[in-house]
Design a protein around this motif. Structure first.
Motif, PDB file in Angstrom:
ATOM      1  N   ASN A  92       0.822  -1.206   0.000  1.00  0.00           N
ATOM      2  CA  ASN A  92       0.000   0.000   0.000  1.00  0.00           C
ATOM      3  C   ASN A  92       0.854   1.252   0.000  1.00  0.00           C
ATOM      4  O   ASN A  92       2.031   1.236   0.371  1.00  0.00           O
ATOM      5  CB  ASN A  92      -0.928   0.007   1.224  1.00  0.00           C
ATOM      6  CG  ASN A  92      -2.079  -0.966   1.061  1.00  0.00           C
ATOM      7  OD1 ASN A  92      -2.372  -1.399  -0.055  1.00  0.00           O
ATOM      8  ND2 ASN A  92      -2.732  -1.302   2.162  1.00  0.00           N
ATOM      9  N   ARG A  93       0.239   2.362  -0.368  1.00  0.00           N
ATOM     10  CA  ARG A  93       0.947   3.641  -0.422  1.00  0.00           C
ATOM     11  C   ARG A  93       1.478   4.015   0.959  1.00  0.00           C
ATOM     12  O   ARG A  93       0.832   3.778   1.967  1.00  0.00           O
ATOM     13  CB  ARG A  93       0.016   4.739  -0.943  1.00  0.00           C
ATOM     14  CG  ARG A  93      -0.193   4.665  -2.452  1.00  0.00           C
ATOM     15  CD  ARG A  93      -1.140   5.721  -2.955  1.00  0.00           C
ATOM     16  NE  ARG A  93      -1.179   5.735  -4.418  1.00  0.00           N
ATOM     17  CZ  ARG A  93      -1.855   4.875  -5.148  1.00  0.00           C
ATOM     18  NH1 ARG A  93      -2.577   3.937  -4.554  1.00  0.00           N
ATOM     19  NH2 ARG A  93      -1.826   4.935  -6.470  1.00  0.00           N
ATOM     20  N   GLY A  94       2.647   4.634   0.942  1.00  0.00           N
ATOM     21  CA  GLY A  94       3.277   5.061   2.192  1.00  0.00           C
ATOM     22  C   GLY A  94       4.413   4.151   2.613  1.00  0.00           C
ATOM     23  O   GLY A  94       5.267   4.558   3.400  1.00  0.00           O
ATOM     24  N   SER A 107       8.974   2.797  -6.864  1.00  0.00           N
ATOM     25  CA  SER A 107       8.364   3.890  -7.638  1.00  0.00           C
ATOM     26  C   SER A 107       9.429   4.878  -8.089  1.00  0.00           C
ATOM     27  O   SER A 107       9.415   5.335  -9.246  1.00  0.00           O
ATOM     28  CB  SER A 107       7.305   4.600  -6.795  1.00  0.00           C
ATOM     29  OG  SER A 107       6.238   3.733  -6.470  1.00  0.00           O
ATOM     30  N   ASN A 108      10.359   5.218  -7.188  1.00  0.00           N
ATOM     31  CA  ASN A 108      11.450   6.130  -7.548  1.00  0.00           C
ATOM     32  C   ASN A 108      12.370   5.504  -8.595  1.00  0.00           C
ATOM     33  O   ASN A 108      12.851   6.190  -9.507  1.00  0.00           O
ATOM     34  CB  ASN A 108      12.250   6.509  -6.308  1.00  0.00           C
ATOM     35  CG  ASN A 108      11.461   7.376  -5.349  1.00  0.00           C
ATOM     36  OD1 ASN A 108      10.517   8.060  -5.748  1.00  0.00           O
ATOM     37  ND2 ASN A 108      11.834   7.350  -4.073  1.00  0.00           N
ATOM     38  N   ALA A 109      12.609   4.185  -8.459  1.00  0.00           N
ATOM     39  CA  ALA A 109      13.463   3.506  -9.432  1.00  0.00           C
ATOM     40  C   ALA A 109      12.814   3.500 -10.810  1.00  0.00           C
ATOM     41  O   ALA A 109      13.492   3.683 -11.832  1.00  0.00           O
ATOM     42  CB  ALA A 109      13.748   2.079  -8.968  1.00  0.00           C
ATOM     43  N   ALA A 110      11.507   3.299 -10.849  1.00  0.00           N
ATOM     44  CA  ALA A 110      10.793   3.333 -12.134  1.00  0.00           C
ATOM     45  C   ALA A 110      10.858   4.733 -12.735  1.00  0.00           C
ATOM     46  O   ALA A 110      11.101   4.901 -13.943  1.00  0.00           O
ATOM     47  CB  ALA A 110       9.350   2.892 -11.933  1.00  0.00           C
ATOM     48  N   VAL A 132      -1.434  -4.560  -1.733  1.00  0.00           N
ATOM     49  CA  VAL A 132      -1.855  -5.297  -0.541  1.00  0.00           C
ATOM     50  C   VAL A 132      -1.101  -4.748   0.675  1.00  0.00           C
ATOM     51  O   VAL A 132      -0.274  -3.856   0.557  1.00  0.00           O
ATOM     52  CB  VAL A 132      -1.602  -6.809  -0.705  1.00  0.00           C
ATOM     53  CG1 VAL A 132      -2.523  -7.389  -1.774  1.00  0.00           C
ATOM     54  CG2 VAL A 132      -0.142  -7.075  -1.057  1.00  0.00           C
ATOM     55  N   ARG A 133      -1.364  -5.325   1.827  1.00  0.00           N
ATOM     56  CA  ARG A 133      -0.816  -4.775   3.065  1.00  0.00           C
ATOM     57  C   ARG A 133       0.339  -5.576   3.667  1.00  0.00           C
ATOM     58  O   ARG A 133       0.891  -5.181   4.683  1.00  0.00           O
ATOM     59  CB  ARG A 133      -1.931  -4.653   4.111  1.00  0.00           C
ATOM     60  CG  ARG A 133      -3.055  -3.701   3.719  1.00  0.00           C
ATOM     61  CD  ARG A 133      -4.104  -3.619   4.816  1.00  0.00           C
ATOM     62  NE  ARG A 133      -3.567  -3.064   6.040  1.00  0.00           N
ATOM     63  CZ  ARG A 133      -3.519  -1.751   6.298  1.00  0.00           C
ATOM     64  NH1 ARG A 133      -3.963  -0.887   5.407  1.00  0.00           N
ATOM     65  NH2 ARG A 133      -3.025  -1.306   7.441  1.00  0.00           N
ATOM     66  N   SER A 134       0.689  -6.721   3.087  1.00  0.00           N
ATOM     67  CA  SER A 134       1.711  -7.554   3.725  1.00  0.00           C
ATOM     68  C   SER A 134       2.515  -8.312   2.674  1.00  0.00           C
ATOM     69  O   SER A 134       2.077  -8.498   1.530  1.00  0.00           O
ATOM     70  CB  SER A 134       1.070  -8.557   4.687  1.00  0.00           C
ATOM     71  OG  SER A 134       0.335  -9.538   3.962  1.00  0.00           O
ATOM     72  N   PHE A 135       3.689  -8.796   3.072  1.00  0.00           N
ATOM     73  CA  PHE A 135       4.518  -9.613   2.201  1.00  0.00           C
ATOM     74  C   PHE A 135       3.834 -10.941   1.879  1.00  0.00           C
ATOM     75  O   PHE A 135       3.971 -11.469   0.769  1.00  0.00           O
ATOM     76  CB  PHE A 135       5.881  -9.873   2.843  1.00  0.00           C
ATOM     77  CG  PHE A 135       6.749  -8.647   2.977  1.00  0.00           C
ATOM     78  CD1 PHE A 135       6.713  -7.651   2.017  1.00  0.00           C
ATOM     79  CD2 PHE A 135       7.605  -8.499   4.052  1.00  0.00           C
ATOM     80  CE1 PHE A 135       7.521  -6.529   2.108  1.00  0.00           C
ATOM     81  CE2 PHE A 135       8.418  -7.385   4.169  1.00  0.00           C
ATOM     82  CZ  PHE A 135       8.373  -6.394   3.199  1.00  0.00           C
TER      83      PHE A 135
END
Length: 304
Positions: free
Chosen positions: A205-207, A215-218, A231-234
């Motif tokens: 999830n965001r954050g 996202s920065n690498a992309a 999703v919220r977990s690995f």
């Protein structure tokens, strides 16, 4: 009828210690020497103690001092008071030296899943009377919690500003691309991240610092991140990736045990950012309690 009670303001631990020493040695002189008191001061304290007790506690004989029946009762209670004070002192000492206490530890998901279970198990084996309250939080929130005093110790990914914190290196968080064994990327063992960007992604999830990293690498690669599922977990990421809903970037320690059972492939990422540093931090504005200091020391040693 109201019973007359001893005024506690007239009895202190120096006097009680002196009374015990006099009773044990049979001499006010020897008792005063044992307590490093002048004889006159010791005699005055004993007289004041008997006056406060409203009872004769000592009999003066040609052979020295002897306890009266009331004196025997006073000695028993004085010894109990000293035992209680010793216990009180020892327990407070355990809190000050860290063998007993309460630590608020905030950690990001990566540290919590990969490194902390074994480290905390060994720490609590050494200090079973210490309670470690663990919270999973985002790296930026951990830094703020340390500065604001909501957490004692934090573990997070290097990146957020650490002004006002004492910081130590903890672990290296090695990231891999995770895909299903039926995915086209499953044929390779190492890849640069730019080559992954033509595929759909499963992310957190965001954050989350991990989502920010990819996202920065992309963005730096000049290609959009095709984020299909969040999703919220690995664990949830692994399930989605195993179902071919996309590929994902995870710490190797978070997915290693899932590779064979779930039909997954972990691919090394050649980009430098795939090796992230985890940090241990505490506030530089507040003194660290003994138990928290011991935990920081233990975690630092476990990272070597």
């Amino acid at each position: 009828m109201t019973q007359d009670l001893i005024n506690p303001a007239r009895v202190d631990f120096v006097t009680l210690r002196l009374f015990c020493a006099v009773a044990q040695t049979g001499s006010i002189t020897k008792g005063a020497e044992r307590c490093n008191l002048a004889l006159s001061a010791a005699s005055r304290r004993i007289s004041d103690f008997e006056a406060a007790s409203k009872a004769v506690l000592l009999e003066r004989t040609a052979h020295g001092i002897r306890l009266t029946p009331a004196g025997h009762v006073a000695l028993q209670h004085a010894m109990r008071l000293f035992q209680g004070f010793e216990l009180f002192s020892n327990e407070l000492s355990e809190y000050s030296n860290g063998s007993r206490g309460h630590v608020r530890l905030w950690a990001n998901m990566s540290a919590l899943v990969q490194f902390l279970p074994a480290a905390l198990e060994s720490f609590l084996h050494l200090y079973p009377d210490t309670r470690v309250e663990v919270e999973e939080q985002l790296s930026g929130d951990i830094v703020r919690a340390l500065v604001e005093g909501m957490a004692d110790v934090g573990i997070f990914v290097e990146g957020p500003p650490t002004h006002g914190l004492n910081v130590l290196p903890y672990r290296v968080d090695r990231l891999v691309v995770l895909c299903s064994k039926t995915h086209p990327l499953a044929e390779v063992d190492e890849i640069d991240f730019r080559s992954c960007l033509s595929y759909d992604f499963v992310g957190l999830n965001r954050g989350s610092s991990l989502l920010n990293t990819i996202s920065n690498a992309a963005h730096d690669s000049g290609f959009p991140l095709r984020l299909r599922v969040q999703v919220r977990s690995f664990d949830a990421m692994s399930e989605m990736i195993a179902s071919n809903l996309g590929i994902g970037v995870l710490p190797i320690g978070a997915c290693f045990r899932k590779l064979e059972p779930m039909g997954l492939k972990a691919i090394r990422v050649s980009d430098a950012w795939a090796n992230r540093r985890l940090l241990i931090a505490t506030s530089s504005a507040r003194a660290l309690a003994g138990s928290a200091a011991l935990l920081v020391e233990h975690l630092s040693k476990s990272s070597n």
